[in-house]
Design a protein around this motif. Structure first.
Motif, PDB file in Angstrom:
ATOM      1  N   GLU A 142      45.256   9.514  12.134  1.00  0.00           N
ATOM      2  CA  GLU A 142      44.711   8.160  12.002  1.00  0.00           C
ATOM      3  C   GLU A 142      43.308   8.068  12.599  1.00  0.00           C
ATOM      4  O   GLU A 142      42.396   7.499  11.988  1.00  0.00           O
ATOM      5  CB  GLU A 142      45.637   7.149  12.685  1.00  0.00           C
ATOM      6  CG  GLU A 142      45.156   5.710  12.553  1.00  0.00           C
ATOM      7  CD  GLU A 142      46.148   4.699  13.103  1.00  0.00           C
ATOM      8  OE1 GLU A 142      45.884   3.494  12.959  1.00  0.00           O
ATOM      9  OE2 GLU A 142      47.166   5.124  13.675  1.00  0.00           O
ATOM     10  N   LYS A 143      43.132   8.639  13.781  1.00  0.00           N
ATOM     11  CA  LYS A 143      41.809   8.627  14.415  1.00  0.00           C
ATOM     12  C   LYS A 143      40.807   9.452  13.607  1.00  0.00           C
ATOM     13  O   LYS A 143      39.629   9.114  13.529  1.00  0.00           O
ATOM     14  CB  LYS A 143      41.908   9.167  15.838  1.00  0.00           C
ATOM     15  CG  LYS A 143      42.676   8.261  16.793  1.00  0.00           C
ATOM     16  CD  LYS A 143      41.934   6.958  17.023  1.00  0.00           C
ATOM     17  CE  LYS A 143      42.633   6.095  18.054  1.00  0.00           C
ATOM     18  NZ  LYS A 143      41.949   4.778  18.228  1.00  0.00           N
ATOM     19  N   TYR A 144      41.298  10.544  13.016  1.00  0.00           N
ATOM     20  CA  TYR A 144      40.427  11.372  12.179  1.00  0.00           C
ATOM     21  C   TYR A 144      39.919  10.577  10.967  1.00  0.00           C
ATOM     22  O   TYR A 144      38.723  10.620  10.654  1.00  0.00           O
ATOM     23  CB  TYR A 144      41.173  12.623  11.713  1.00  0.00           C
ATOM     24  CG  TYR A 144      40.517  13.294  10.531  1.00  0.00           C
ATOM     25  CD1 TYR A 144      39.355  14.034  10.689  1.00  0.00           C
ATOM     26  CD2 TYR A 144      41.045  13.144   9.242  1.00  0.00           C
ATOM     27  CE1 TYR A 144      38.731  14.632   9.597  1.00  0.00           C
ATOM     28  CE2 TYR A 144      40.439  13.735   8.143  1.00  0.00           C
ATOM     29  CZ  TYR A 144      39.280  14.474   8.327  1.00  0.00           C
ATOM     30  OH  TYR A 144      38.657  15.052   7.247  1.00  0.00           O
ATOM     31  N   ILE A 145      40.809   9.861  10.292  1.00  0.00           N
ATOM     32  CA  ILE A 145      40.407   9.070   9.125  1.00  0.00           C
ATOM     33  C   ILE A 145      39.408   7.993   9.527  1.00  0.00           C
ATOM     34  O   ILE A 145      38.419   7.740   8.815  1.00  0.00           O
ATOM     35  CB  ILE A 145      41.632   8.454   8.419  1.00  0.00           C
ATOM     36  CG1 ILE A 145      42.457   9.550   7.723  1.00  0.00           C
ATOM     37  CG2 ILE A 145      41.213   7.393   7.406  1.00  0.00           C
ATOM     38  CD1 ILE A 145      41.726  10.265   6.593  1.00  0.00           C
ATOM     39  N   GLU A 146      39.641   7.365  10.663  1.00  0.00           N
ATOM     40  CA  GLU A 146      38.688   6.365  11.151  1.00  0.00           C
ATOM     41  C   GLU A 146      37.312   6.991  11.345  1.00  0.00           C
ATOM     42  O   GLU A 146      36.291   6.433  10.921  1.00  0.00           O
ATOM     43  CB  GLU A 146      39.182   5.768  12.470  1.00  0.00           C
ATOM     44  CG  GLU A 146      40.413   4.887  12.325  1.00  0.00           C
ATOM     45  CD  GLU A 146      40.942   4.429  13.672  1.00  0.00           C
ATOM     46  OE1 GLU A 146      40.375   4.851  14.713  1.00  0.00           O
ATOM     47  OE2 GLU A 146      41.920   3.662  13.699  1.00  0.00           O
ATOM     48  N   TRP A 147      37.300   8.146  11.999  1.00  0.00           N
ATOM     49  CA  TRP A 147      36.028   8.831  12.237  1.00  0.00           C
ATOM     50  C   TRP A 147      35.376   9.235  10.925  1.00  0.00           C
ATOM     51  O   TRP A 147      34.183   9.016  10.718  1.00  0.00           O
ATOM     52  CB  TRP A 147      36.248  10.072  13.114  1.00  0.00           C
ATOM     53  CG  TRP A 147      34.996  10.890  13.243  1.00  0.00           C
ATOM     54  CD1 TRP A 147      33.976  10.697  14.122  1.00  0.00           C
ATOM     55  CD2 TRP A 147      34.611  11.991  12.407  1.00  0.00           C
ATOM     56  NE1 TRP A 147      32.982  11.620  13.907  1.00  0.00           N
ATOM     57  CE2 TRP A 147      33.345  12.423  12.857  1.00  0.00           C
ATOM     58  CE3 TRP A 147      35.221  12.654  11.347  1.00  0.00           C
ATOM     59  CZ2 TRP A 147      32.670  13.495  12.274  1.00  0.00           C
ATOM     60  CZ3 TRP A 147      34.545  13.710  10.751  1.00  0.00           C
ATOM     61  CH2 TRP A 147      33.294  14.126  11.222  1.00  0.00           C
ATOM     62  N   ARG A 148      36.156   9.830  10.042  1.00  0.00           N
ATOM     63  CA  ARG A 148      35.623  10.313   8.762  1.00  0.00           C
ATOM     64  C   ARG A 148      34.994   9.169   7.968  1.00  0.00           C
ATOM     65  O   ARG A 148      33.876   9.291   7.446  1.00  0.00           O
ATOM     66  CB  ARG A 148      36.747  10.976   7.955  1.00  0.00           C
ATOM     67  CG  ARG A 148      36.382  11.376   6.533  1.00  0.00           C
ATOM     68  CD  ARG A 148      35.352  12.473   6.494  1.00  0.00           C
ATOM     69  NE  ARG A 148      35.877  13.730   7.024  1.00  0.00           N
ATOM     70  CZ  ARG A 148      35.134  14.786   7.309  1.00  0.00           C
ATOM     71  NH1 ARG A 148      33.816  14.716   7.156  1.00  0.00           N
ATOM     72  NH2 ARG A 148      35.666  15.891   7.783  1.00  0.00           N
ATOM     73  N   CYS A 149      35.702   8.080   7.855  1.00  0.00           N
ATOM     74  CA  CYS A 149      35.238   6.973   7.018  1.00  0.00           C
ATOM     75  C   CYS A 149      34.067   6.211   7.635  1.00  0.00           C
ATOM     76  O   CYS A 149      33.312   5.550   6.925  1.00  0.00           O
ATOM     77  CB  CYS A 149      36.395   6.014   6.735  1.00  0.00           C
ATOM     78  SG  CYS A 149      37.695   6.738   5.688  1.00  0.00           S
ATOM     79  N   GLU A 150      33.913   6.336   8.923  1.00  0.00           N
ATOM     80  CA  GLU A 150      32.812   5.641   9.599  1.00  0.00           C
ATOM     81  C   GLU A 150      31.580   6.526   9.777  1.00  0.00           C
ATOM     82  O   GLU A 150      30.459   6.009   9.886  1.00  0.00           O
ATOM     83  CB  GLU A 150      33.270   5.156  10.986  1.00  0.00           C
ATOM     84  CG  GLU A 150      34.288   4.026  10.936  1.00  0.00           C
ATOM     85  CD  GLU A 150      34.804   3.651  12.314  1.00  0.00           C
ATOM     86  OE1 GLU A 150      34.289   4.217  13.310  1.00  0.00           O
ATOM     87  OE2 GLU A 150      35.708   2.810  12.391  1.00  0.00           O
ATOM     88  N   ASN A 151      31.758   7.847   9.788  1.00  0.00           N
ATOM     89  CA  ASN A 151      30.669   8.719  10.200  1.00  0.00           C
ATOM     90  C   ASN A 151      30.219   9.763   9.187  1.00  0.00           C
ATOM     91  O   ASN A 151      29.038  10.102   9.142  1.00  0.00           O
ATOM     92  CB  ASN A 151      31.062   9.456  11.490  1.00  0.00           C
ATOM     93  CG  ASN A 151      31.265   8.521  12.658  1.00  0.00           C
ATOM     94  OD1 ASN A 151      30.313   8.068  13.279  1.00  0.00           O
ATOM     95  ND2 ASN A 151      32.524   8.224  12.959  1.00  0.00           N
ATOM     96  N   GLU A 152      31.130  10.295   8.391  1.00  0.00           N
ATOM     97  CA  GLU A 152      30.755  11.438   7.550  1.00  0.00           C
ATOM     98  C   GLU A 152      31.576  11.459   6.274  1.00  0.00           C
ATOM     99  O   GLU A 152      32.630  12.087   6.211  1.00  0.00           O
ATOM    100  CB  GLU A 152      30.942  12.745   8.331  1.00  0.00           C
ATOM    101  CG  GLU A 152      30.358  13.952   7.622  1.00  0.00           C
ATOM    102  CD  GLU A 152      30.598  15.230   8.419  1.00  0.00           C
ATOM    103  OE1 GLU A 152      29.715  15.600   9.196  1.00  0.00           O
ATOM    104  OE2 GLU A 152      31.681  15.831   8.252  1.00  0.00           O
TER     105      GLU A 152
END
Length: 208
Positions: free
Chosen positions: A117-127
């Motif tokens: 879940e944290k990975y998807i948040e990071w992915r969609c917000e940053n890269e």
């Protein structure tokens, strides 16, 4: 990326879409014995051998970047193809691969995030990276001749082999998912991917 002047094909490798398996299956058809001997001889004496190199560019180079090297007409003289994947599944595969591969440049980042879940948040917000960017031009032209799908990989690979005039089987390599990708998602993360990867979802007609 794999190029064959013997069978006149060019594979645009979009990462985590069975590219390693496809490359392994097709590599024996890249050079004939004479070309292989010439390449090996050039390598031994340190001479340039780019014409005989089946992978003269980085693995995950875009079709538009290959065109910059080869020119448009030369690129179009090859039968070119790529494989795409459901964006939700693509992110699960990428996450699992980065998590287990210590040599990956984002391994520590993904591990420190602590959850999918944290990975998807990071992915969609940053890269955010789109699969369509590998095979479409800035003018929205599809650059490759054939786009196969990971979900119908065996059938699509048979079509590719038929079109380039070879017969071979596809090995299963770098398989990183052990359960359905839907199990990794909450309603929130499903929607995050839907909004963030809309260009791929629309272009390749995918659903969750």
């Amino acid at each position: 990326m794999l190029i064959s002047r013997k069978y006149n094909f060019l594979f645009v490798h979009i990462y985590k879409n069975a590219g390693t398996s496809i490359t392994k299956a097709l590599r024996p058809f890249v050079l004939n014995p004479s070309q292989r001997r010439i390449r090996n001889g050039l390598k031994k004496i340190g001479a340039p051998f780019s014409f005989f190199d089946p992978q003269p560019f980085p693995d995950n180079i875009k079709a538009s970047e290959i065109i910059d090297f080869l020119c448009y007409e030369k690129f179009k003289s090859f039968y070119s193809f790529a494989i795409v994947r459901n964006p939700w599944d693509w992110q699960v595969s990428l996450y699992n691969y980065m998590l287990k591969t210590e040599s990956h440049n984002q391994h520590e980042l993904v591990k420190d995030l602590g959850s999918f879940e944290k990975y998807i948040e990071w992915r969609c917000e940053n890269e955010i990276r789109f699969q369509r960017d590998f095979i479409y031009s800035e003018n929205n032209e599809l650059l490759v001749n054939f786009v196969g799908k990971f979900e119908s990989l065996d059938a699509d690979f048979k079509k590719i082999c038929s079109n380039i005039g070879i017969s071979t089987s596809l090995p299963k390599l770098n398989v990183s998912n052990s359960k359905p990708y839907q199990n990794f998602y909450t309603e929130r993360t499903e929607e995050l991917v839907r909004k963030s990867f809309q260009p791929d979802i629309e272009t390749f007609n995918y659903e969750f």
